[in-house]
Design an enzyme around this catalytic site. Structure first.
Site, PDB file in Angstrom:
ATOM      1  N   ASN A 133      -0.822 -10.161   3.471  1.00  0.00           N
ATOM      2  CA  ASN A 133      -0.079  -9.872   1.912  1.00  0.00           C
ATOM      3  C   ASN A 133      -0.752 -10.481   0.899  1.00  0.00           C
ATOM      4  OD1 ASN A 133       2.031 -11.516  -0.132  1.00  0.00           O
ATOM      5  ND2 ASN A 133       2.894  -9.790   0.784  1.00  0.00           N
ATOM      6  N   HIS A 189       0.046 -10.106  10.260  1.00  0.00           N
ATOM      7  CA  HIS A 189       0.641  -9.884   8.898  1.00  0.00           C
ATOM      8  C   HIS A 189      -0.542 -10.329   7.979  1.00  0.00           C
ATOM      9  CE1 HIS A 189       2.422 -12.404   5.710  1.00  0.00           C
ATOM     10  NE2 HIS A 189       3.216 -11.131   5.498  1.00  0.00           N
TER      11      HIS A 189
END
Length: 305
Positions: free
Chosen positions: A111, A109
């Site tokens: 971001n 992940h």
């Protein structure tokens, strides 16, 4: 302190999204991203969602760019920052989650996001946030060391204290309280970043974004052809359930997106396509599955150790 340049941030985020999509497609060799441009239903703004499904290497990968704006912030934003009430805001970012087919490849992940709130007669309030983290199903020391080595490299030119602070923040953030478990082996997490001025902060988030593929793809290439059993695949699907629990219960980006009337399909594209839930299951003592809990799902100094 320099003035925030929203257009430059947007341009970088769109470039980052495109470059990651291209690299993931090249590694997979089969599937391609579907590009879905959307407009926000409630308020102004929109985004581009890129989703790859049923590849040779990746079961699903979602890489989302969004840029939304409005004149009223949701409760998730003002609860801890009451000075933001009554301000116009813009929020933009790239968020991605990659779910591999092979259980020996971790889920990853990343971001990168930017937020700015304005009000007539007052200086704008702005900050960056983001990071990247890794969620293995079967632990390999060399993968963990590599991941954290690249995370350290992303931070080192901004101060020797940056990596340990954001590594610790990541361990604390990606903690599933109701399970008393870490989501994975961590990485970097930061929020409310505006110290040192806009240029310095923007350079830092570019470094984090540009190091993501360097951290993840060597691990993918090392594990993508590993032989795995049906039992190992089943364990991967069981552990994906923890990913779902964290994203729906704790993840700030999910809550912010839903509360601002964001596009639900894009917000929830981080969820894995197939998940197995079991009642009160525990791994067999001495198994590799048990070792994941005992060794890898614990905050640890992978570089110092």
């Amino acid at each position: 302190m320099t003035t925030p340049d929203i257009n430059t941030v947007r341009e970088y985020l769109l470039t980052l999204q495109s470059s990651i999509c291209l690299s993931i497609e090249q590694v997979d060799g089969k599937a391609q991203f579907i590009k879905d441009e959307w407009q926000r239903e409630q308020g102004a703004g929109g985004g581009i969602s890129c989703v790859l499904k049923d590849g040779d290497v990746f079961e699903q990968a979602g890489i989302n760019f969004s840029h939304i704006y409005g004149n009223e912030l949701p409760a998730s934003a003002t609860a801890h920052r009451p000075e933001l009430a009554g301000r116009d805001f813009q929020a933009m970012g790239v968020s991605l989650v990659i779910h591999p087919n092979n259980p020996h490849i971790p889920t990853s992940h990343a971001n990168i996001r930017f937020f700015i709130a304005s009000k007539d007669g007052a200086d704008p309030v702005w900050w960056f946030g983001g990071g990247f983290d890794l969620t293995p199903y079967y632990g390999y020391d060399e993968d963990c060391v590599h991941w954290h080595t690249v995370a350290h490299e992303a931070c080192k030119s901004f101060g020797e204290d940056v990596y340990p602070r954001y590594k610790k923040w990541c361990d604390e953030y990606f903690y599933i309280k109701h399970r008393d478990e870490q989501r994975g082996i961590g990485g970097l997490f930061f929020d409310d970043l505006n110290a040192g001025g806009f240029d310095n902060c923007f350079n830092f988030i570019q470094s984090v974004g540009n190091h993501y593929l360097n951290a993840y793809l060597p691990i993918v290439m090392r594990r993508k052809d590993a032989v795995f059993t049906a039992a190992e695949k089943d364990f991967q699907l069981y552990r994906r359930g923890r990913y779902v629990e964290f994203n729906l219960v704790y993840d700030r980006g999910t809550l912010f997106g839903l509360q601002t009337g964001g596009r639900t399909e894009s917000i929830l594209m981080s969820l894995p396509p197939v998940v197995h839930f079991r009642y009160n299951w525990t791994p067999a003592p001495g198994s590799r599955e048990a070792k994941l809990y005992e060794k890898y799902l614990k905050p640890r100094d992978w570089l110092g150790d």
